[in-house]
Every structure is written in structure tokens, then in C-alpha cells.
Design a protein around this motif. Structure first.
Motif, mmCIF file in Angstrom:
data_model
loop_
_atom_site.group_PDB
_atom_site.id
_atom_site.type_symbol
_atom_site.label_atom_id
_atom_site.label_comp_id
_atom_site.label_asym_id
_atom_site.label_seq_id
_atom_site.Cartn_x
_atom_site.Cartn_y
_atom_site.Cartn_z
ATOM 1 N N HIS A 226 0.963 -1.068 0.099
ATOM 2 C CA HIS A 226 0.054 0.303 -0.081
ATOM 3 C C HIS A 226 0.668 1.387 -0.086
ATOM 4 C CE1 HIS A 226 -3.897 1.934 1.655
ATOM 5 N NE2 HIS A 226 -3.230 2.611 0.885
ATOM 6 N N ALA A 227 1.888 1.345 0.934
ATOM 7 C CA ALA A 227 2.837 2.667 0.974
ATOM 8 C C ALA A 227 3.418 2.865 -0.274
ATOM 9 C CB ALA A 227 3.865 2.372 2.024
ATOM 10 N N TRP A 228 4.100 1.601 -0.829
ATOM 11 C CA TRP A 228 4.797 1.526 -2.144
ATOM 12 C C TRP A 228 4.000 2.212 -3.323
ATOM 13 C CZ3 TRP A 228 8.881 2.457 -4.941
ATOM 14 C CH2 TRP A 228 8.779 2.033 -6.261
ATOM 15 N N SER A 229 2.745 1.627 -3.248
ATOM 16 C CA SER A 229 1.756 1.971 -4.414
ATOM 17 C C SER A 229 1.539 3.531 -4.209
ATOM 18 C CB SER A 229 0.233 1.398 -4.129
ATOM 19 O OG SER A 229 0.785 -0.380 -4.547
ATOM 20 N N ASP A 230 1.519 4.070 -3.248
ATOM 21 C CA ASP A 230 1.168 5.526 -2.963
ATOM 22 C C ASP A 230 2.187 6.070 -3.594
ATOM 23 O OD1 ASP A 230 -1.521 4.900 -2.131
ATOM 24 O OD2 ASP A 230 -1.144 5.546 -0.024
ATOM 25 N N VAL A 231 3.379 5.834 -3.118
ATOM 26 C CA VAL A 231 4.528 6.487 -3.504
ATOM 27 C C VAL A 231 4.674 6.524 -5.179
ATOM 28 C CG1 VAL A 231 7.084 6.358 -3.579
ATOM 29 C CG2 VAL A 231 5.861 6.076 -1.362
ATOM 30 N N TYR A 232 4.565 5.624 -5.611
ATOM 31 C CA TYR A 232 4.467 5.295 -7.071
ATOM 32 C C TYR A 232 3.589 5.911 -7.841
ATOM 33 C CZ TYR A 232 4.373 2.889 -11.576
ATOM 34 O OH TYR A 232 4.277 2.773 -12.890
ATOM 35 N N ALA A 233 2.299 5.888 -7.260
ATOM 36 C CA ALA A 233 1.446 6.633 -8.056
ATOM 37 C C ALA A 233 1.431 8.149 -7.797
ATOM 38 C CB ALA A 233 -0.301 6.203 -7.642
ATOM 39 N N GLY A 234 1.773 8.727 -6.708
ATOM 40 C CA GLY A 234 1.972 10.066 -6.630
ATOM 41 C C GLY A 234 3.304 10.746 -6.870
ATOM 42 N N TYR A 235 4.339 9.993 -7.144
ATOM 43 C CA TYR A 235 5.319 10.739 -7.218
ATOM 44 C C TYR A 235 6.297 10.010 -8.428
ATOM 45 C CZ TYR A 235 10.159 12.881 -7.032
ATOM 46 O OH TYR A 235 11.164 13.590 -7.532
ATOM 47 N N LEU A 236 6.847 8.685 -8.321
ATOM 48 C CA LEU A 236 7.304 7.980 -9.244
ATOM 49 C C LEU A 236 6.745 7.857 -10.587
ATOM 50 C CD1 LEU A 236 8.928 5.223 -7.021
ATOM 51 C CD2 LEU A 236 9.943 7.409 -7.790
ATOM 52 N N PHE A 237 5.599 7.581 -10.696
ATOM 53 C CA PHE A 237 4.917 7.218 -11.950
ATOM 54 C C PHE A 237 4.796 8.794 -12.564
ATOM 55 C CE2 PHE A 237 1.009 7.218 -14.529
ATOM 56 C CZ PHE A 237 1.385 6.446 -15.406
ATOM 57 N N GLN A 238 4.394 9.774 -11.930
ATOM 58 C CA GLN A 238 4.062 10.858 -12.527
ATOM 59 C C GLN A 238 5.283 11.880 -13.007
ATOM 60 O OE1 GLN A 238 0.853 12.328 -12.940
ATOM 61 N NE2 GLN A 238 0.166 10.433 -12.220
ATOM 62 N N TYR A 239 6.434 11.436 -12.301
ATOM 63 C CA TYR A 239 7.475 12.435 -12.595
ATOM 64 C C TYR A 239 8.907 11.691 -13.103
ATOM 65 C CZ TYR A 239 4.635 15.613 -10.293
ATOM 66 O OH TYR A 239 3.549 16.499 -10.198
ATOM 67 N N LEU A 240 8.786 10.563 -12.668
ATOM 68 C CA LEU A 240 10.055 9.677 -13.272
ATOM 69 C C LEU A 240 9.483 8.731 -14.203
ATOM 70 C CD1 LEU A 240 11.754 8.692 -9.826
ATOM 71 C CD2 LEU A 240 12.187 10.631 -11.448
ATOM 72 N N HIS A 241 8.127 8.637 -14.474
ATOM 73 C CA HIS A 241 7.872 7.967 -15.581
ATOM 74 C C HIS A 241 8.208 6.431 -15.723
ATOM 75 C CE1 HIS A 241 6.067 11.551 -17.332
ATOM 76 N NE2 HIS A 241 7.528 12.089 -17.195
ATOM 77 N N LEU A 242 8.157 5.836 -14.366
ATOM 78 C CA LEU A 242 8.684 4.337 -14.069
ATOM 79 C C LEU A 242 7.410 3.349 -14.343
ATOM 80 C CD1 LEU A 242 11.030 4.784 -11.176
ATOM 81 C CD2 LEU A 242 11.598 4.744 -13.572
#
Length: 242
Positions: A226-242
Motif C-alpha cells: 500500500h505504501a509503495w503503491s502510493d509513492v509510485y502513483a503520486g511521485y515516481l509514476f508522475q515524474y520519473l515515468h517508471l
């Protein structure tokens, strides 16, 4: 050790973990949050360009962390009335490195499955939320606070939904399946301010995590995921495009 009880099994005679009035109160609070969020979305959609520019999200992030803490306190206060402890909801401690690695591996596998579900729903149901993406972090301070929000949500929401609500609904209905389904529905509805697609995705998220918690007899892999999914959805996916 992972239990062998099937998800469809009944659990007659299981005691409630908190008073029914306490559970009803928490449900009403979540429904209130949904209504308030829906009004916020409606206002944003009726005001073109209102959130096109990135607002000051620091107070919002701090308030989210505070609300998550209050949620955890509310759960603790309820189960304490019946002599329960938070550790009873979370599950047994990790006994060795193998247990840690097992939960990490489970989190990775379920996260990959979750990404596939997200992609499928994104193609079938268009997004109706116009204000959420503007609230994602941009500055260093915002990123740090977003990480705090993600960790708080990962722990507090898993304890509340997959711990408290799932076990309470299971005790109330005598069915493990009902516990998983009802907490998943409530989890999705409580995020209704994000739009129909988000409700569907988060509801499935709740079902998936509920089954994981029941099967593993622990909230730990779900908390990590859950914590990782929120990190990914809110920052990594949006700005690092991972």
C-alpha cells in the motif's frame, strides 16, 4: 505460517473486535469524507482552470498525515473497548529474515498484478477526476511530505480496513468472504471523491489486499504494498515515468 483456511469458509462464533456502535460511527465518518470530497470535485469541475496550477499542498499533506493518525487512534480506541490490541490486527512479528523476504516477494507479485488491473480499468472506464493530479508533489519538501503521507496511509489504512473492518465484518456476518467484500466496498466508496474509475480500482484494490491479508494472516505485506503503491502513483509514476 500461512493458514490453510479457504476464503469462503464461515467463522461462526467469532467475537466482535469492537462495539457495533463504534463500527457504525467509523462508517459514517468515511461516508462523510466521501460526500465532502465529492463536493470538492464538483466545485473543481465547475470552475475551469481552478486547479490547473499547482497549489500549496503542504498544509494538505500535513492534514492527511494527521487524519491518518486520528484514524489509527479511532481504531485503537474501539478495539481497546473489547480488550484488543493493534498487534492483534497486524499479525505476528517477523521471526526471521525469510519471513521478511516472503512478505516483500508477495508485495512485489501483487503489485505487478495490481498494475495490470489498473491498466485494464483505465481502458474501460475514463477518468472523471480533474483535480487530483494537480495535488501531486513537485518540490523537495512536498516529495518528503508525500512520502510521509504514503507511509501513514499504508500503515493506518491497512490496519483500519484489512485489520479492523475486515475482522469486524467477518465476525458480524460469520463469513470471511463477506468480511473481504464489505471492507473492499467501504474502502472504494471512501475514495469516491476521485471519480468512478478510482472507486472501481480502489474497491478491487481492497478486495485484493483483503484476500492477501486473510491468506497471509498478516497485514505486513499489504502495508508494504500500500505504501509503495502510493509513492509510485503520486511521485515516481508522475515524474520519473517508471
Amino acid at each position: 505460517m500461512v493458514g490453510a483456511t479457504p476464503i469462503s469458509s464461515t467463522v461462526p462464533g467469532q467475537k466482535l473486535i469492537a462495539p457495533i456502535w463504534h463500527t457504525a460511527l467509523l462508517v459514517v465518518i468515511f461516508l462523510g469524507i466521501t460526500v465532502a470530497g465529492g463536493l470538492f470535485q464538483r466545485h473543481a469541475q465547475s470552475t475551469p482552470g481552478a486547479l490547473q496550477q499547482h497549489p500549496n499542498v503542504v498544509p494538505l499533506y500535513l492534514s492527511v498525515i494527521a487524519v491518518e493518525g486520528l484514524l489509527l487512534y479511532g481504531v485503537w480506541a474501539g478495539i481497546k473497548l473489547h480488550g484488543g490490541r493493534l498487534r492483534d490486527l497486524i499479525g505476528e512479528k517477523w521471526k526471521n529474515p525469510q519471513a521478511v523476504l516472503t512478505d516483500l516477494a508477495l508485495a512485489i507479485v501483487v503489485w505487478i498484478l495490481w498494475i495490470g488491473i489498473q491498466l485494464g480499468i483505465s481502458r474501460m472506464v475514463p477518468s472523471q477526476s480533474r483535480s487530483v493530479s494537480a495535488l501531486f508533489p513537485q518540490s523537495f519538501l512536498e516529495v518528503v511530505l508525500w512520502l510521509g503521507c504514503s507511509l501513514a496511509a499504508g500503515f493506518c489504512e491497512e490496519v483500519a480496513f484489512r485489520g479492523y473492518f475486515q475482522k469486524q465484518f467477518q465476525a458480524m456476518t460469520g463469513s470471511a468472504s463477506a468480511g473481504v467484500i464489505l471492507q473492499g466496498i467501504l474502502f472504494g466508496i471512501s475514495h469516491g471523491y476521485q471519480g468512478l474509475r478510482a472507486i472501481l480500482m480502489i474497491m478491487l484494490f481492497g478486495f485484493l489486499y483483503g484476500m492477501l491479508a486473510f491468506w497471509r494472516k498478516s497485514l505486513r505485506p499489504g502495508i508494504i504494498l500500500h505504501a509503495w503503491s502510493d509513492v509510485y502513483a503520486g511521485y515516481l509514476f508522475q515524474y520519473l515515468h517508471l
